[in-house]
Design an enzyme around this catalytic site. Structure first.
Site, mmCIF file in Angstrom:
data_model
loop_
_atom_site.group_PDB
_atom_site.id
_atom_site.type_symbol
_atom_site.label_atom_id
_atom_site.label_comp_id
_atom_site.label_asym_id
_atom_site.label_seq_id
_atom_site.Cartn_x
_atom_site.Cartn_y
_atom_site.Cartn_z
ATOM 1 N N MET A 20 2.705 -36.928 -31.629
ATOM 2 C CA MET A 20 3.878 -36.046 -31.567
ATOM 3 C C MET A 20 3.434 -34.597 -31.670
ATOM 4 S SD MET A 20 7.097 -35.894 -34.210
ATOM 5 C CE MET A 20 6.268 -35.060 -35.568
ATOM 6 N N ASP A 22 5.686 -30.617 -30.582
ATOM 7 C CA ASP A 22 6.861 -29.781 -30.868
ATOM 8 C C ASP A 22 8.182 -30.535 -31.069
ATOM 9 O OD1 ASP A 22 4.828 -28.315 -29.705
ATOM 10 O OD2 ASP A 22 6.060 -27.434 -28.138
ATOM 11 N N ARG A 146 7.430 -21.612 -19.452
ATOM 12 C CA ARG A 146 7.909 -22.838 -20.117
ATOM 13 C C ARG A 146 8.713 -22.611 -21.398
ATOM 14 N NH1 ARG A 146 2.380 -22.650 -20.577
ATOM 15 N NH2 ARG A 146 1.530 -22.387 -22.678
ATOM 16 N N ASP A 147 9.246 -23.727 -21.875
ATOM 17 C CA ASP A 147 9.883 -23.888 -23.180
ATOM 18 C C ASP A 147 11.259 -23.203 -23.285
ATOM 19 O OD1 ASP A 147 7.479 -25.158 -23.672
ATOM 20 O OD2 ASP A 147 6.611 -23.498 -24.818
ATOM 21 N N GLU A 197 4.596 -19.059 -26.644
ATOM 22 C CA GLU A 197 5.221 -20.352 -26.350
ATOM 23 C C GLU A 197 6.496 -20.497 -27.189
ATOM 24 O OE1 GLU A 197 1.509 -23.256 -25.226
ATOM 25 O OE2 GLU A 197 1.959 -23.144 -27.348
ATOM 26 N N TRP A 282 -2.794 -26.729 -33.136
ATOM 27 C CA TRP A 282 -3.535 -27.255 -31.977
ATOM 28 C C TRP A 282 -5.046 -27.247 -32.189
ATOM 29 C CZ3 TRP A 282 -1.674 -30.504 -28.778
ATOM 30 C CH2 TRP A 282 -0.351 -30.435 -28.331
HETATM 31 C C1 FRU Z 1 3.509 -25.942 -27.651
HETATM 32 C C2 FRU Z 1 3.392 -26.531 -26.254
HETATM 33 C C3 FRU Z 1 4.517 -26.033 -25.371
HETATM 34 C C4 FRU Z 1 4.610 -27.112 -24.348
HETATM 35 C C5 FRU Z 1 4.323 -28.351 -25.148
HETATM 36 C C6 FRU Z 1 3.590 -29.413 -24.390
HETATM 37 O O1 FRU Z 1 2.925 -26.700 -28.646
HETATM 38 O O2 FRU Z 1 2.138 -26.219 -25.729
HETATM 39 O O3 FRU Z 1 4.291 -24.747 -24.845
HETATM 40 O O4 FRU Z 1 5.899 -27.151 -23.755
HETATM 41 O O5 FRU Z 1 3.555 -27.943 -26.267
HETATM 42 O O6 FRU Z 1 3.491 -30.588 -25.146
#
Ligand code: FRU
Length: 496
Positions: A20, A22, A146-147, A197, A282
């Site tokens: 898991m 985000d 993204r996001d 992000e 990360w």
């Molecule tokens: C952040 C991220 C987001 C992306 C997702 C992919 O942790 O890198 O930018 O949408 O995780 O799993």
């Protein structure tokens, strides 16, 4: 899922199995059910095949794992995003219905990241992908876009999303969630890291004032302590443009395990907002030993209620406290309202959950940084009697000494992974009125410390080889007139 593993948090959300990251799509429905979706790879204990996993709860501690809500395909993944309730059927997906749910997420392919929507007529359990997808794509295509996080503002929808490597948050508006118009950019603000992000835009209460908007941005890699962290900017939002009150980068956490957090959709701005973050980084999330040992990786933070306060010597600041911990509160294990210079010892080896909440309140401290440095100490240690490992924290009262936490006395992973930083600290933890408060939650493999009524928070994971079962909290060298009260509770497993 098997939630009995020695490293499995018992009051935190973690996935049934596998990987898991985000939190996604968090919203509360009209019945008061909280929906949590999350970046989920159901086929490995590392990231890759990203779906939207799903869980629901009525108290944010007792979660029911639901079926996967949105599926990846062979050549595309469902990346992070958000959900809204389309009460007035602006999208046209929900004739005769006022509880339709729309998910807005990033579709990730080998060549591009585009924004898509999916709609749910059953309150967020199953979704249908919109046939007109994508609803937002760049030309030429970008693989760093993204996001999306969508909120409601008066008569329109507002989306914030990251032009990740341009250090810009795009702000888009829409009448119907299907057609989106670029309104403005909020860019090059605060710490840039190497990517922006997971932006959030949320309005929350202010102590002694009107609600205020906050923009949160997660950065990874390139956080000050390495890897991932989230920063936030209090400011003003007029429906199309966000303006921060200043240039300062305020961090949501002084440790290393709080990333990509979201605020729930559907909570009025006059109420404290509710935040959940991904309790990892990360730099090491795909290597932590829960993968090999127990077949799962990463938990979320506890839910946190948030508001803004103007803190003396600190300024405008987001305050985060555990939300509704009463939902999992067990019997008190120790209380002492006048500890003075003394020791609180708790053997909790018979507490099945292995989860503890502890509170420390100290009053009568000198409240200015000019006073001489050491005026006593407070230390706490949680240790494993079987292996002698420990997690600890403390404070040399007075002056501008920091509050610190240490995971360096946990053996195994912590000693071998170069990014699994040992120690964290936060400065100036005494309140201007001469008080120090600490609210701590420790839950098998995670410690969260809330300092000065939530002014600063540290989220720290750790992976002991033996279960922690003994708490020692000790004060000494305190001046007369300094009062210390301590309370320690067991927490009930929400997974048993
Ligand atoms: C952040 C991220 C987001 C992306 C997702 C992919 O942790 O890198 O930018 O949408 O995780 O799993």
């Amino acid at each position: 899922g098997d939630y009995t593993g020695a490293l499995r948090p018992q009051i935190h959300f973690s996935p049934p199995t596998e990987f898991m990251n985000d939190p996604n799509g968090m919203f509360v429905d009209v019945n008061g059910t909280y929906h949590l979706y999350y970046q989920y790879n159901p086929t490995a204990t590392v990231a890759g095949n990203q779906h939207w996993g799903h869980a629901t709860s009525t108290d944010l501690y007792h979660w029911v794992n639901q079926k996967i809500a949105i599926f990846a395909t062979e050549d595309s993944q469902i990346f992070s995003g958000s959900c809204v309730i389309d009460t007035n059927n602006t999208s046209g997906f929900f004739p005769g219905q006022d509880n339709g749910v729309v998910a807005i997420y990033t579709l990730n392919t080998a060549t591009a990241q585009t924004q898509e929507i999916a709609w749910s007529v059953d309150g967020g359990y199953t979704f249908e992908k919109y046939e007109g997808n994508p609803v937002l794509a760049l030309d030429p295509p970008s693989s760093q876009f993204r996001d999306p996080k969508v909120v409601r503002y008066d008569d329109h929808w507002v989306m914030v999303l990251a032009y990740a490597q341009e250090f810009a948050i795009g702000i888009f508006t829409s009448p119907d969630l299907k057609s989106w118009t670029h309104a403005s950019n909020f860019s090059h603000h605060g710490l840039l890291g190497l990517q922006y992000e997971c932006p959030n835009l949320v309005e929350m209460p202010v102590e002694g004032g009107d609600p205020m908007w906050v923009m949160a941005i997660s950065i990874n890699p390139g956080a000050p302590l390495g890897g991932s962290i989230t920063e936030y900017f209090p400011g003003e939002f007029n429906g199309t443009h966000f303006t921060a009150i200043d240039a300062a980068a305020r961090l949501t956490d002084f440790s290393k395990d709080n990333y990509a957090g979201q605020f729930f959709y559907g909570i009025p701005p006059t109420e404290e907002q509710i935040y959940i973050g991904w309790a990892s980084n990360w730099e090491y999330s795909q290597a932590v030993p829960t993968g090999q040992l127990e077949g799962w990786r990463s938990s979320m933070t506890v839910p946190r209620r948030t508001h803004i306060a103007n803190v003396t010597r600190v300024g405008i600041n987001m305050m985060d406290m555990p939300y509704n911990i009463e939902a999992v509160l067990d019997a008190p294990l120790a209380t002492n309202s006048s500890l003075g210079n003394g020791t609180v010892f708790v053997d909790y080896s018979s507490l099945n959950s292995g989860a503890i909440w502890f509170q420390v309140n100290v009053t009568g401290l000198p409240n200015n940084t000019a006073t001489p440095s050491r005026q006593g100490t407070l230390n706490f240690t949680f240790s494993a009697s079987s292996t002698r490992e420990s997690v600890s924290g403390g404070f040399y009262f007075g002056g501008d000494n920091p509050f610190w936490m240490n995971r360096g006395d946990i053996y195994g992973f912590g000693n071998t992974d170069p990014f699994f930083t040992d120690k964290f600290s936060v400065g100036n933890p005494i309140n201007a009125n001469g008080t120090f408060t600490l609210d701590g939650i420790i839950d098998r493999s995670i410690l969260e410390a809330f300092i000065d009524n939530g002014r600063s928070v540290g989220t720290m994971t750790f992976f002991p080889q033996g279960m922690l079962d003994t708490m020692v909290l000790r004060t000494n060298g305190l001046n007369d007139g300094v009062e210390v009260s301590v309370a320690v509770w067991g927490l009930k497993s929400a997974w048993a």
